[in-house]
Design a protein around this motif. Sequence first.
Motif, PDB file in Angstrom:
ATOM      1  N   PHE A   1       0.820  -1.228   0.000  1.00  0.00           N
ATOM      2  CA  PHE A   1       0.000   0.000   0.000  1.00  0.00           C
ATOM      3  C   PHE A   1       0.848   1.271   0.000  1.00  0.00           C
ATOM      4  CE2 PHE A   1       0.013  -1.634   4.447  1.00  0.00           C
ATOM      5  CZ  PHE A   1       0.752  -0.632   5.060  1.00  0.00           C
TER       6      PHE A   1
ATOM      7  N   ILE B   1       5.868  -4.541   3.153  1.00  0.00           N
ATOM      8  CA  ILE B   1       7.117  -5.051   3.721  1.00  0.00           C
ATOM      9  C   ILE B   1       8.041  -3.894   4.113  1.00  0.00           C
ATOM     10  CG2 ILE B   1       7.121  -7.324   2.636  1.00  0.00           C
ATOM     11  CD1 ILE B   1       8.853  -6.172   0.407  1.00  0.00           C
TER      12      ILE B   1
ATOM     13  N   ALA C   1       3.503 -10.427   0.486  1.00  0.00           N
ATOM     14  CA  ALA C   1       2.185 -10.688  -0.088  1.00  0.00           C
ATOM     15  C   ALA C   1       2.131 -12.004  -0.854  1.00  0.00           C
ATOM     16  CB  ALA C   1       1.804  -9.542  -1.022  1.00  0.00           C
TER      17      ALA C   1
ATOM     18  N   HIS D   1      -1.556  -2.274  -6.685  1.00  0.00           N
ATOM     19  CA  HIS D   1      -1.367  -1.041  -7.439  1.00  0.00           C
ATOM     20  C   HIS D   1       0.099  -0.649  -7.512  1.00  0.00           C
ATOM     21  CE1 HIS D   1      -5.771   0.536  -7.022  1.00  0.00           C
ATOM     22  NE2 HIS D   1      -5.671  -0.638  -7.617  1.00  0.00           N
TER      23      HIS D   1
ATOM     24  N   VAL E   1       6.337  -3.224  -7.656  1.00  0.00           N
ATOM     25  CA  VAL E   1       7.683  -3.068  -8.225  1.00  0.00           C
ATOM     26  C   VAL E   1       7.760  -3.983  -9.456  1.00  0.00           C
ATOM     27  CG1 VAL E   1      10.165  -3.238  -7.718  1.00  0.00           C
ATOM     28  CG2 VAL E   1       8.528  -2.741  -5.857  1.00  0.00           C
TER      29      VAL E   1
ATOM     30  N   SER F   1      -2.825   7.370  -6.360  1.00  0.00           N
ATOM     31  CA  SER F   1      -1.769   7.108  -5.371  1.00  0.00           C
ATOM     32  C   SER F   1      -0.550   7.960  -5.683  1.00  0.00           C
ATOM     33  CB  SER F   1      -1.399   5.628  -5.361  1.00  0.00           C
ATOM     34  OG  SER F   1      -0.519   5.352  -6.424  1.00  0.00           O
TER      35      SER F   1
END
Length: 398
Positions: free
Chosen positions: A136, A159, A186, A204, A207, A273
Amino acid sequence: MPHVVFDKSNRDLTTPSSCDGVDFNFIAKSYNFTQKKRKSEYKIAVKKDEKEFFLTLKPKDEKYLLKADKITRVTPVDIVKDAINSYAKHVEANIVFTNTQSFNQKIKPDQKYLKNIDFFVNDFKTDKEIQIEIGFGSGRHLLHQAKNNPNVQFIGLEIHTPSIEQLLKQVNIQNIENILVVNYDARLFMEFIQSNKVGKIFVHFPVPWDKKPHRRIYSNAFVNEALRVLKIGGTLELRTDSRKYFDFCTNLLTNLPKGKISIDINRDLAISSKYEDRWKKQGKAIYDVLLYAEQEDKDIDLNYDFTFNEKIEFDEIIKTISTKAVVDEDFFIHIEDIFTIEEMPNSGLIQVTFGSFDRPVNKYILVESRDAKYFQDSPLPTSANIKAHNKLKEMLTK
Ligand SMILES: C[S@@+](CC[C@H](N)C(=O)[O-])C[C@H]1O[C@@H](n2cnc3c(N)ncnc32)[C@H](O)[C@@H]1O
């Protein structure tokens, strides 16, 4: 990584002892297991706020480096900083460097909403629909969704510890009660969620890992687990600026035996975001790939007993156990290091890496007077971990 460097201390640490609310339970010393030449290293077992973990103490250029142990990390990081500071105070260390002084935060992160993975394995229950956001980051999207959907239970996975602490602060400021946060990879998390419970999974701007695709969130295993936890009509939503990631995911999803996909480009969402803002400013295209679940799945069993029932002859085993990895078809075991607890026969730590090849776990096995258990807690009940544990039991009781 929080740490202090000190050049001398006026007192030796004795265990068990306490200082400023931190318990120092035992000291374990590296046993030169791999026969490689190296200096001694110590693991100091500490407990603060009901959380048990290790600090690592290493001699370094005629000084000592005291730092957080990587395997037994805990959040929030302030707990580790407090433990390091109270060690330094306890032994009256002469500190030459420190990065452990916490700034006075006006708003403390609300721990009620930060859960460890065991909570999801053992205690998590909800009648609400679950929605999950993976990675997130700044938390803008997750906070927006939670405020606008009070009847949904959100789970945020990250993380990156500073992002977690930032989100928890906002949860507190904005009085949001329907977000649970977990510091966990995840790619593994979905294994601990019951089937057919989740309405949406948001991924969303993950990486892209163009040079190391095996590190991507999306893989066959991940997508299959996502489909299992999604209820009928539930969606796995990828939003990305990376054309390569988009191509990789559409290819992966169109080859699935189940589920339906839809694709979009430059779709506007109610909330943008931090990453999305950045890519939009640069004029990049934004791709959406939605996967819809279309069928019910069977429930999973999360109960597995990871105890070591037999006594372990620690002092004998450490002389003979192999430093080479044991490799099986779908799991491996590698004993990384061994630490002995002085003045306690048949006691010490075995540092081991095991489980599946792409998601191994690092653990300590704590042996106290021949009784062994995983420290801090048992591995998660994945099939690879279960097989590795059974093999480990065999190796340690031979
Ligand atoms: C590029 S950022 C995007 C953040 C946010 N979703 C946004 O759109 O602004 C990717 C985030 O995913 C997190 N992340 C990377 N790998 C992860 C994993 N395996 N499990 C959970 N989070 C992960 C990173 O720490 C980082 O915060």
